[in-house]
Design a protein around this motif. Structure first.
Motif, PDB file in Angstrom:
ATOM      1  N   SER A  34       0.838  -1.204   0.000  1.00 29.85           N
ATOM      2  CA  SER A  34       0.000   0.000   0.000  1.00 29.85           C
ATOM      3  C   SER A  34       0.866   1.245   0.000  1.00 29.85           C
ATOM      4  O   SER A  34       1.802   1.364   0.795  1.00 29.85           O
ATOM      5  N   LEU A  88      -9.741   1.660  -0.365  1.00 35.09           N
ATOM      6  CA  LEU A  88      -9.319   0.358   0.126  1.00 35.09           C
ATOM      7  C   LEU A  88     -10.092  -0.805  -0.489  1.00 35.09           C
ATOM      8  O   LEU A  88      -9.503  -1.754  -1.020  1.00 35.09           O
ATOM      9  N   ASP A 115      -5.602  -3.478   7.551  1.00 36.42           N
ATOM     10  CA  ASP A 115      -6.650  -3.072   6.607  1.00 36.42           C
ATOM     11  C   ASP A 115      -7.984  -3.750   6.881  1.00 36.42           C
ATOM     12  O   ASP A 115      -9.001  -3.397   6.266  1.00 36.42           O
TER      13      ASP A 115
END
Length: 360
Positions: A34, A88, A115
């Motif tokens: 990420s 996301l 996450d």
């Protein structure tokens, strides 16, 4: 009336479980990272392939994956997501779709728990292995996956500078470690020379963790090592016994499945009449593959032959009077487009346990 479907490749491993294509000794790591800004996917064969735009932490994850064990992984496939909250869900969906269509051995996502996407990835990898017949695996942190395709990293590691990595941050290193391990050995007691300490366990705690399908580490007074090379499978059945808990054994099973499937699809499907003689040619090819694995010390034995029971049941459903057929006649009977085979193999484990009695 049954509908026609895509040609099937049903190759099952029932606690014993290998084609004609050799597999390399190095695996492929898939790594999902990420960043604040979206980046194109890239492939890293060495640290020189890491793009300058990658954050220092993500660059380190790629380096961790490239460490390997006996050798470095063949390559690291890196997919970079835009890690902002509003992006996301869409980014994970796109990433999983990307890797579902990409050949890899082990996937690691060093932010997956943070996450909140662990369960989503568990569902995805199970579907990939069972429904799509793609024998991929994933390294996840602290998850009771109870599946041979999921490695459950459940301990932290400490770098030489004192930085403590959480289990999810450790996953790229473990994916690379497994992918750099030859199939003839296991990762049990593999030294992690790039770390100076780890989360400590008592003997009882370690035994309980391993029994629950957790991959943990140990410090032997000099160095950090993997405790035992197990996956997350903890519930055994008649079909999946204790051997399915070991990373090495499952690696060989998966290799066998994919090698045979690839050879079948690339060389045989649609290209040969389904005669008894051609079935024998296929069996000979598979047995030659088994023989190669025996010579490589991956199997102690391997034999493929016509599945008489499966063939008999198929012919009964087609209205054939199987009771009046000899075994050889059953083997030679027309089975349409279906090929019924069975294989018995014995996979060689690595030496991991020793009983030694010393008498004076």
């Amino acid at each position: 009336m049954s509908k026609l479907k895509s040609p099937e490749v049903n190759i099952s491993f029932i606690e014993k479980g290998e084609s004609a294509i050799q597999r390399g000794e190095r695996g492929i790591v898939a790594l999902a990272l990420s960043e604040k800004t979206k980046m194109e996917a890239f492939t890293a064969y060495s640290v020189t392939d890491i793009p300058s735009g990658l954050s220092a932490q993500n660059a380190q994850y790629v380096k961790d994956a490239l460490q390997g064990y006996e050798v470095a992984p063949k390559k690291v496939l890196v997919y970079v997501m835009q890690g902002t909250p509003e992006k996301l869900n869409a980014e994970y969906t796109a990433m999983l779709k990307y890797f579902a269509q990409t050949k890899f051995d082990y996937l690691a996502i060093p932010t997956v728990k943070t996450d909140g996407k662990t369960n989503e990835v568990v569902t995805w990898i199970k579907s990939l292995r069972t429904e799509q017949k793609l024998k991929r695996k994933v390294v996840l942190p602290e998850v009771a996956g109870d599946n041979e395709g999921i490695i459950n990293v459940s301990a932290s590691l400490t770098r030489p500078d004192g930085t403590v990595l959480t289990p999810e941050q450790v996953t790229p290193r473990i994916a690379g470690l497994i992918c750099g391990t030859p199939l003839s050995i296991s990762i049990t007691y593999a030294p992690l020379k790039d770390f100076i300490d780890c989360q400590r366990f008592t003997k009882q705690e370690a035994d309980e963790a391993v029994g629950a399908g957790k991959l943990i580490f140990m410090y032997d007074g000099e160095k950090v090592k993997v405790n035992r090379g197990v996956n997350s499978l903890s519930t055994t059945t008649e079909v999946k016994g204790d051997s399915f808990k070991k990373i090495k054994i499952v690696e060989i099973m998966d290799m066998i499945y994919e090698d045979i499937r690839r050879a079948w699809e690339d060389t045989y499907v649609g290209r040969y009449a389904n005669t008894y003689d051609n079935k024998c040619l296929l069996i000979t090819a598979i047995n030659s593959y088994f023989a190669g694995l025996v010579r490589s010390n991956l199997l102690s034995k391997g034999e493929c032959y016509i599945d008489i029971d499966g063939q008999r049941e198929y012919l009964k459903q087609k209205g054939v009077d199987v009771n009046n057929l000899s075994e050889q006649a059953l083997k030679e009977e027309n089975t349409g487009s279906r090929v019924f085979l069975r294989a018995n193999i014995s996979i060689l484990d690595a030496m991991e346990d020793m009983d030694l009695e010393i008498y004076l």
